[in-house]
Design a protein around this motif. Structure first.
Motif, PDB file in Angstrom:
ATOM      1  N   ARG A 202       0.719  -0.961   0.039  1.00  0.00           N
ATOM      2  CA  ARG A 202       0.031  -0.127   0.084  1.00  0.00           C
ATOM      3  C   ARG A 202       0.975   1.309  -0.026  1.00  0.00           C
ATOM      4  NH1 ARG A 202      -3.147  -3.461   3.421  1.00  0.00           N
ATOM      5  NH2 ARG A 202      -2.107  -2.529   5.245  1.00  0.00           N
ATOM      6  N   VAL A 203       2.053   1.254   0.794  1.00  0.00           N
ATOM      7  CA  VAL A 203       2.675   2.447   0.734  1.00  0.00           C
ATOM      8  C   VAL A 203       3.439   2.412  -0.443  1.00  0.00           C
ATOM      9  CG1 VAL A 203       4.848   3.389   1.856  1.00  0.00           C
ATOM     10  CG2 VAL A 203       3.292   2.342   3.052  1.00  0.00           C
ATOM     11  N   TRP A 204       3.849   1.486  -1.204  1.00  0.00           N
ATOM     12  CA  TRP A 204       4.542   1.533  -2.501  1.00  0.00           C
ATOM     13  C   TRP A 204       3.666   2.003  -3.573  1.00  0.00           C
ATOM     14  CZ3 TRP A 204       4.732   0.244  -7.436  1.00  0.00           C
ATOM     15  CH2 TRP A 204       5.881   0.232  -8.345  1.00  0.00           C
TER      16      TRP A 204
ATOM     17  N   LEU B 126       4.394  -5.402  -7.857  1.00  0.00           N
ATOM     18  CA  LEU B 126       4.390  -3.848  -7.811  1.00  0.00           C
ATOM     19  C   LEU B 126       4.974  -3.149  -8.877  1.00  0.00           C
ATOM     20  CD1 LEU B 126       5.368  -3.708  -3.937  1.00  0.00           C
ATOM     21  CD2 LEU B 126       2.915  -3.388  -4.853  1.00  0.00           C
ATOM     22  N   ASN B 127       6.073  -3.468  -9.258  1.00  0.00           N
ATOM     23  CA  ASN B 127       6.616  -2.763 -10.561  1.00  0.00           C
ATOM     24  C   ASN B 127       5.814  -2.973 -11.628  1.00  0.00           C
ATOM     25  OD1 ASN B 127       9.382  -1.345 -10.016  1.00  0.00           O
ATOM     26  ND2 ASN B 127       9.759  -3.373  -8.898  1.00  0.00           N
ATOM     27  N   GLY B 128       5.304  -4.144 -11.930  1.00  0.00           N
ATOM     28  CA  GLY B 128       4.179  -4.442 -13.191  1.00  0.00           C
ATOM     29  C   GLY B 128       2.954  -3.574 -12.934  1.00  0.00           C
ATOM     30  N   ALA B 129       2.478  -3.393 -11.686  1.00  0.00           N
ATOM     31  CA  ALA B 129       1.175  -2.617 -11.493  1.00  0.00           C
ATOM     32  C   ALA B 129       1.847  -1.001 -11.935  1.00  0.00           C
ATOM     33  CB  ALA B 129       0.747  -2.462 -10.154  1.00  0.00           C
ATOM     34  N   GLY B 130       2.959  -0.672 -11.446  1.00  0.00           N
ATOM     35  CA  GLY B 130       3.674   0.741 -12.004  1.00  0.00           C
ATOM     36  C   GLY B 130       3.606   0.905 -13.212  1.00  0.00           C
ATOM     37  N   HIS B 131       4.167  -0.149 -14.127  1.00  0.00           N
ATOM     38  CA  HIS B 131       4.381   0.190 -15.487  1.00  0.00           C
ATOM     39  C   HIS B 131       2.914   0.041 -16.231  1.00  0.00           C
ATOM     40  CE1 HIS B 131       8.640  -0.174 -15.885  1.00  0.00           C
ATOM     41  NE2 HIS B 131       8.744  -1.280 -15.241  1.00  0.00           N
TER      42      HIS B 131
ATOM     43  N   PRO C 279      -5.412  -0.484  -7.171  1.00  0.00           N
ATOM     44  CA  PRO C 279      -4.261  -0.952  -6.309  1.00  0.00           C
ATOM     45  C   PRO C 279      -4.520  -1.463  -5.171  1.00  0.00           C
ATOM     46  CG  PRO C 279      -4.823   1.594  -6.302  1.00  0.00           C
ATOM     47  CD  PRO C 279      -5.759   0.649  -7.345  1.00  0.00           C
ATOM     48  N   PHE C 280      -5.743  -1.284  -4.595  1.00  0.00           N
ATOM     49  CA  PHE C 280      -6.134  -2.102  -3.546  1.00  0.00           C
ATOM     50  C   PHE C 280      -6.092  -3.612  -3.500  1.00  0.00           C
ATOM     51  CE2 PHE C 280      -8.010   2.029  -2.704  1.00  0.00           C
ATOM     52  CZ  PHE C 280      -7.429   2.447  -1.500  1.00  0.00           C
ATOM     53  N   ASP C 281      -6.632  -4.124  -4.874  1.00  0.00           N
ATOM     54  CA  ASP C 281      -6.457  -5.470  -5.028  1.00  0.00           C
ATOM     55  C   ASP C 281      -5.046  -5.940  -5.147  1.00  0.00           C
ATOM     56  OD1 ASP C 281      -9.310  -5.756  -5.270  1.00  0.00           O
ATOM     57  OD2 ASP C 281      -9.501  -5.357  -7.521  1.00  0.00           O
ATOM     58  N   VAL C 282      -4.097  -5.283  -5.782  1.00  0.00           N
ATOM     59  CA  VAL C 282      -2.923  -5.463  -5.660  1.00  0.00           C
ATOM     60  C   VAL C 282      -2.444  -5.575  -4.248  1.00  0.00           C
ATOM     61  CG1 VAL C 282      -0.308  -4.578  -6.393  1.00  0.00           C
ATOM     62  CG2 VAL C 282      -2.448  -4.393  -7.901  1.00  0.00           C
ATOM     63  N   ALA C 283      -2.638  -4.459  -3.220  1.00  0.00           N
ATOM     64  CA  ALA C 283      -2.108  -4.608  -2.246  1.00  0.00           C
ATOM     65  C   ALA C 283      -2.562  -5.991  -1.524  1.00  0.00           C
ATOM     66  CB  ALA C 283      -2.465  -3.401  -1.227  1.00  0.00           C
ATOM     67  N   LEU C 284      -3.928  -6.385  -1.538  1.00  0.00           N
ATOM     68  CA  LEU C 284      -4.135  -7.394  -1.195  1.00  0.00           C
ATOM     69  C   LEU C 284      -3.592  -8.709  -1.375  1.00  0.00           C
ATOM     70  CD1 LEU C 284      -6.794  -8.430   0.616  1.00  0.00           C
ATOM     71  CD2 LEU C 284      -8.069  -8.715  -1.160  1.00  0.00           C
ATOM     72  N   ALA C 285      -3.393  -8.783  -3.039  1.00  0.00           N
ATOM     73  CA  ALA C 285      -2.764  -9.836  -3.531  1.00  0.00           C
ATOM     74  C   ALA C 285      -1.221  -9.929  -2.942  1.00  0.00           C
ATOM     75  CB  ALA C 285      -2.702  -9.681  -5.077  1.00  0.00           C
ATOM     76  N   CYS C 286      -0.567  -8.791  -2.802  1.00  0.00           N
ATOM     77  CA  CYS C 286       0.744  -8.934  -2.191  1.00  0.00           C
ATOM     78  C   CYS C 286       0.505  -9.426  -0.761  1.00  0.00           C
ATOM     79  CB  CYS C 286       1.303  -7.646  -1.856  1.00  0.00           C
ATOM     80  SG  CYS C 286       1.989  -7.094  -3.678  1.00  0.00           S
ATOM     81  N   GLY C 287      -0.473  -9.276   0.082  1.00  0.00           N
ATOM     82  CA  GLY C 287      -0.414  -9.771   1.341  1.00  0.00           C
ATOM     83  C   GLY C 287      -0.564 -11.701   1.403  1.00  0.00           C
TER      84      GLY C 287
END
Length: 360
Positions: A91-93, A163-168, A179-187
């Motif tokens: 989430r911070v990233w 995370l870098n893929g989400a950024g690209h 992005p909230f889904d990405v953070a949830l997936a990282c968890g």
């Protein structure tokens, strides 16, 4: 009004160039930005810009570093468990993702995008190596919160890939994805069993460290990038000098460290204005995220200094260090007692047996 000193004038000029460059890159993007327009915005000559920054790439990186190194929020007071920590880190990233309404150029600056900035082999190699260092730092913080222990580098690499893929994707297709889904997936990644072990095949074939007894006159005024505090290089421990092309060797020192060993990694580059700034940018960015998630007791257990003036290299009698440099020494009682050079030096020195009288 008192006249400015030469140093004050130089600092004022540099600040003016950075402010003008920030606006130019935000308006035009990296590819279309012009140094002449930056000079005009700053009311300086083109020569004054180049006297502070040798290239447009160096100037772009300096703008990003300046943004990353501005005072941030206070560090976390407590650390969550691995899954919660991974989600919080994500989430911070992801706060850097462009907002709706941002211009394409402004969004790239907000994202700290390096797309099109490093298309040459030295830059790509350094970027790959600094990403490995980022993964190690994140992994060490995660390992501090894992009750069962174990290596977490592959997990950190997977999270950074996501995370870098989400950024690209946010750069190429603004507004796609949540992005909230990405953070949830990282968890959820923290629960994967990646069978992560530390067993590099080359380590058994390394030449052993040399026993020496050399005077040690450490440089002063270097900052530990992880804690932000001065790094005292006079204390007992292992110092590893790595070029920007050998940053993956930092883990060799960390994994071989004895209990109580202070490991210091000093990063040097033959191109401090560009490759050196790239390392500063990515390390500062990653550490800034870690500080907001992990309490100080759980920060990576090593010191990391940027040897931009080659002061550490000079103290180790290494002339003309470059991105392939790899040197390691063990300091004890104010002297260098073991030294190794070349690939595997970090592991050779850290794992070398100490004389019985010195080990006690």
């Amino acid at each position: 009004m008192a006249r400015l000193t030469r140093a004050q004038q130089q600092e004022r000029t540099r600040a003016a160039v950075l402010a003008a460059a920030r606006q130019e890159f935000a308006d035009s993007g990296y590819a279309d930005a012009k140094v002449d327009r930056i000079a005009e915005r700053a009311e300086l000559t083109r020569g004054a810009v180049y006297s502070n920054f040798p290239s447009k790439r160096a100037l772009y990186l300096a703008v990003l570093v300046d943004a990353v190194e501005r005072p941030g929020t206070a560090p976390a007071s407590s650390s969550p468990g691995p899954a919660e920590a991974m989600g919080a880190f994500a989430r911070v990233w992801l706060e850097r993702l462009p907002l709706t309404g941002d211009t394409p150029a402004g969004g790239k600056l907000q994202l700290r995008s390096l797309a099109g900035v490093f298309d040459d082999e030295p830059g790509r190699s350094a970027l790959a190596q600094v990403t490995r260092l980022e993964a190690l730092l994140l992994a060490l913080a995660l390992e501090s919160r894992a009750p069962a222990g174990g290596r977490r580098v592959r997990l950190a690499e997977l999270a950074l890939t996501l995370l870098n893929g989400a950024g690209h994707l946010a750069d190429a297709a603004p507004g796609f994805g949540d992005p909230f889904d990405v953070a949830l997936a990282c968890g959820h990644l923290a629960g994967l069993d990646l069978a992560d072990v530390w067993d590099p095949p080359h380590l058994p074939f390394l030449s052993p460290a040399r026993r020496v007894h050399d005077a040690w006159d450490p440089p002063a005024e270097l900052t530990d990038q992880i804690t932000g505090r001065p790094a005292c290089l006079a204390a007992d421990g292992v110092i590893v000098l790595l070029g920007a092309g050998r940053l993956e060797a930092a883990e060799e020192a960390v994994r071989a460290a004895r209990p109580g060993d202070q490991i210091t990694v000093a990063v040097v580059s033959g191109d401090p204005a560009e490759i050196g700034r790239l390392v500063r940018l990515r390390v500062g960015d990653l550490v800034g995220c870690l500080r907001r998630v992990f309490a100080p007791d759980d920060w990576p257990p090593l010191r990391l200094v940027l040897d931009e003036g080659a002061a550490v290299a000079s103290a180790l009698a290494i002339r003309d260090p470059d991105d392939a440099t790899e040197v390691a020494v063990r300091i004890r009682g104010g002297a260098v007692i073991a030294k190794a050079l070349g690939r595997g030096a970090a592991h050779a020195v850290t794992s070398a047996a100490l004389p019985a009288d010195e080990a006690q």
